[in-house]
Write a protein that holds these residues in place. Structure first.
Motif, PDB file in Angstrom:
ATOM      1  N   ARG A   1       0.840  -1.184   0.000  1.00  0.00           N
ATOM      2  CA  ARG A   1       0.000   0.000   0.000  1.00  0.00           C
ATOM      3  C   ARG A   1       0.884   1.246   0.000  1.00  0.00           C
ATOM      4  N   GLY A   2       0.312   2.328  -0.507  1.00  0.00           N
ATOM      5  CA  GLY A   2       1.033   3.593  -0.534  1.00  0.00           C
ATOM      6  C   GLY A   2       0.069   4.745  -0.379  1.00  0.00           C
ATOM      7  N   ARG A   3       0.611   5.944  -0.355  1.00  0.00           N
ATOM      8  CA  ARG A   3      -0.187   7.156  -0.186  1.00  0.00           C
ATOM      9  C   ARG A   3      -0.087   8.006  -1.446  1.00  0.00           C
ATOM     10  N   ILE A   4      -1.241   8.470  -1.925  1.00  0.00           N
ATOM     11  CA  ILE A   4      -1.279   9.462  -3.005  1.00  0.00           C
ATOM     12  C   ILE A   4      -1.768  10.760  -2.388  1.00  0.00           C
ATOM     13  N   LEU A   5      -0.891  11.746  -2.292  1.00  0.00           N
ATOM     14  CA  LEU A   5      -1.256  13.018  -1.671  1.00  0.00           C
ATOM     15  C   LEU A   5      -1.925  13.926  -2.686  1.00  0.00           C
ATOM     16  N   LEU A   6      -2.875  14.696  -2.211  1.00  0.00           N
ATOM     17  CA  LEU A   6      -3.615  15.648  -3.048  1.00  0.00           C
ATOM     18  C   LEU A   6      -3.466  17.048  -2.475  1.00  0.00           C
ATOM     19  N   TYR A   7      -2.978  17.952  -3.308  1.00  0.00           N
ATOM     20  CA  TYR A   7      -2.936  19.374  -2.986  1.00  0.00           C
ATOM     21  C   TYR A   7      -3.795  20.131  -4.001  1.00  0.00           C
ATOM     22  N   HIS A   8      -4.301  21.287  -3.583  1.00  0.00           N
ATOM     23  CA  HIS A   8      -5.018  22.163  -4.505  1.00  0.00           C
ATOM     24  C   HIS A   8      -4.228  23.455  -4.725  1.00  0.00           C
ATOM     25  N   HIS A   9      -4.315  24.363  -3.767  1.00  0.00           N
ATOM     26  CA  HIS A   9      -3.704  25.682  -3.946  1.00  0.00           C
ATOM     27  C   HIS A   9      -2.612  25.891  -2.910  1.00  0.00           C
ATOM     28  N   ILE A  10      -1.398  26.155  -3.381  1.00  0.00           N
ATOM     29  CA  ILE A  10      -0.276  26.411  -2.484  1.00  0.00           C
ATOM     30  C   ILE A  10      -0.206  27.928  -2.300  1.00  0.00           C
ATOM     31  N   ALA A  11      -0.975  28.375  -1.340  1.00  0.00           N
ATOM     32  CA  ALA A  11      -1.119  29.808  -1.089  1.00  0.00           C
ATOM     33  C   ALA A  11      -1.707  29.993   0.304  1.00  0.00           C
ATOM     34  N   GLU A  12      -1.536  31.175   0.829  1.00  0.00           N
ATOM     35  CA  GLU A  12      -2.125  31.483   2.132  1.00  0.00           C
ATOM     36  C   GLU A  12      -3.649  31.482   2.010  1.00  0.00           C
ATOM     37  N   ALA A  13      -4.322  30.854   2.941  1.00  0.00           N
ATOM     38  CA  ALA A  13      -5.782  30.816   2.911  1.00  0.00           C
ATOM     39  C   ALA A  13      -6.333  32.234   3.017  1.00  0.00           C
ATOM     40  N   PRO A  14      -7.274  32.608   2.140  1.00  0.00           N
ATOM     41  CA  PRO A  14      -7.775  33.990   2.134  1.00  0.00           C
ATOM     42  C   PRO A  14      -8.710  34.319   3.290  1.00  0.00           C
ATOM     43  N   THR A  15      -9.300  33.318   3.931  1.00  0.00           N
ATOM     44  CA  THR A  15     -10.233  33.545   5.036  1.00  0.00           C
ATOM     45  C   THR A  15     -10.028  32.467   6.100  1.00  0.00           C
ATOM     46  N   LYS A  16     -10.571  32.721   7.281  1.00  0.00           N
ATOM     47  CA  LYS A  16     -10.500  31.718   8.341  1.00  0.00           C
ATOM     48  C   LYS A  16     -11.260  30.455   7.956  1.00  0.00           C
ATOM     49  N   GLU A  17     -12.360  30.639   7.241  1.00  0.00           N
ATOM     50  CA  GLU A  17     -13.147  29.480   6.817  1.00  0.00           C
ATOM     51  C   GLU A  17     -12.354  28.636   5.813  1.00  0.00           C
ATOM     52  N   ALA A  18     -11.659  29.296   4.906  1.00  0.00           N
ATOM     53  CA  ALA A  18     -10.862  28.570   3.922  1.00  0.00           C
ATOM     54  C   ALA A  18      -9.729  27.803   4.577  1.00  0.00           C
ATOM     55  N   ALA A  19      -9.221  28.319   5.689  1.00  0.00           N
ATOM     56  CA  ALA A  19      -8.129  27.656   6.405  1.00  0.00           C
ATOM     57  C   ALA A  19      -8.577  26.351   7.064  1.00  0.00           C
ATOM     58  N   LYS A  20      -9.875  26.135   7.130  1.00  0.00           N
ATOM     59  CA  LYS A  20     -10.387  24.895   7.721  1.00  0.00           C
ATOM     60  C   LYS A  20     -10.565  23.788   6.677  1.00  0.00           C
ATOM     61  N   THR A  21     -10.260  24.078   5.424  1.00  0.00           N
ATOM     62  CA  THR A  21     -10.489  23.137   4.330  1.00  0.00           C
ATOM     63  C   THR A  21      -9.179  22.475   3.897  1.00  0.00           C
ATOM     64  N   THR A  22      -9.294  21.629   2.869  1.00  0.00           N
ATOM     65  CA  THR A  22      -8.119  21.035   2.237  1.00  0.00           C
ATOM     66  C   THR A  22      -7.808  21.737   0.916  1.00  0.00           C
ATOM     67  N   LEU A  23      -8.304  22.950   0.746  1.00  0.00           N
ATOM     68  CA  LEU A  23      -8.116  23.657  -0.517  1.00  0.00           C
ATOM     69  C   LEU A  23      -6.818  24.451  -0.580  1.00  0.00           C
ATOM     70  N   PHE A  24      -6.232  24.759   0.570  1.00  0.00           N
ATOM     71  CA  PHE A  24      -5.025  25.579   0.606  1.00  0.00           C
ATOM     72  C   PHE A  24      -3.972  24.938   1.504  1.00  0.00           C
ATOM     73  N   VAL A  25      -2.713  25.147   1.158  1.00  0.00           N
ATOM     74  CA  VAL A  25      -1.581  24.850   2.030  1.00  0.00           C
ATOM     75  C   VAL A  25      -0.631  26.037   1.931  1.00  0.00           C
ATOM     76  N   HIS A  26      -0.197  26.553   3.075  1.00  0.00           N
ATOM     77  CA  HIS A  26       0.683  27.718   3.087  1.00  0.00           C
ATOM     78  C   HIS A  26       2.001  27.373   2.386  1.00  0.00           C
ATOM     79  N   PRO A  27       2.523  28.256   1.539  1.00  0.00           N
ATOM     80  CA  PRO A  27       3.764  27.959   0.805  1.00  0.00           C
ATOM     81  C   PRO A  27       4.938  27.565   1.696  1.00  0.00           C
ATOM     82  N   GLU A  28       5.088  28.207   2.840  1.00  0.00           N
ATOM     83  CA  GLU A  28       6.189  27.844   3.731  1.00  0.00           C
ATOM     84  C   GLU A  28       6.000  26.440   4.295  1.00  0.00           C
TER      85      GLU A  28
END
Length: 241
Positions: A2-29
């Motif tokens: 077995r292995g892991r396939i990772l999924l990213y969407h947007h490599i950017a700072e989340a624009p809102t607090k609500e967006a930061a609770k999702t899997t849509l953004f990951v901070h670039p750092e």
């Protein structure tokens, strides 16, 4: 095996607090830190090798494949430098009929429209980056007629192959939704594998046309990334947005 396939969407700072609770953004750092950690501690494979080894039950320990959905400009601005710096292969799933436009399928959490990569930029991507189809227009495939479904799956493949001059072998379902009918169309179109947003291990028991992925959440940051990698495949699966 077995292995892991990772999924990213947007490599950017989340624009809102609500967006930061999702899997849509990951901070670039945080993303850069995660890539450095994966390079040191895991076997990060190109998707074609990962799938081939999965089929033959020869995945190495700690096998990981990296995937990115949507094809927004922050991939080149923020993700690509970290990938190239660590020499990590990845697959970018793009919406073939929307190149150079803006996302029009995401309107939640106060997220503004995000620009999509242009055809010219996709042609100039380094060889570390493979391309896959994320459909033609990113509509919900479950709402389409058979003819519309066929167009989303088949025309997007043809457009991307003409653009980059090589086979497009992978398909990622918009919104992660799939069904037996969708999987049949993807298989008929000539894709070698397709990917959902269902959480879980990728194993030889999975259908190649409904492989699970692990969507990396914004909150995981740096400190919790290894713990998240350990536990996430076994968490109860939840439907994406």
């Amino acid at each position: 095996m077995r292995g892991r396939i990772l999924l990213y969407h947007h490599i950017a700072e989340a624009p809102t607090k609500e967006a930061a609770k999702t899997t849509l953004f990951v901070h670039p750092e945080h993303f850069a830190f995660q890539m450095a950690l994966l390079k040191r501690l895991f076997a990060v494979l190109p998707l074609d090798e990962f799938v081939a080894r999965l089929r033959s039950r020869r995945l190495p320990p700690k096998a990981i494949a990296l995937t990115f959905d949507d094809g927004t400009v922050d991939f080149v601005e923020n993700a690509l430098p970290a990938l190239v710096g660590e020499c990590l292969p990845a697959t970018l799933f793009v919406v073939a009929g929307k190149l150079g436009q803006k996302m029009d399928w995401l309107n939640r959490c106060g997220i503004p429209p995000i620009p999509l990569l242009s055809a010219e930029t996709l042609r100039d991507l380094p060889s570390l980056i493979d391309l896959g189809s994320h459909s033609l227009t990113h509509r919900r495939l479950s709402s389409l007629t058979e003819a519309e479904l066929c167009a989303e799956v088949t025309e997007s493949k043809g457009m991307l192959e003409q653009l980059v001059g090589r086979p497009v072998r992978w398909f990622a379902y918009p919104f992660g939704e799939t069904s037996e009918a969708m999987q049949a169309k993807v298989q008929e179109a000539g894709y070698e594998a397709a990917f959902t947003t269902q959480r879980g291990w990728a194993t030889s028991a999975n259908s190649l046309w409904a492989l699970p992925r692990l969507a990396v959440p914004y909150w995981v940051g740096r400190v919790g990334f290894l713990l998240w990698l350990h536990f996430a495949p076994n968490w109860r699966r939840r439907k994406r947005r």
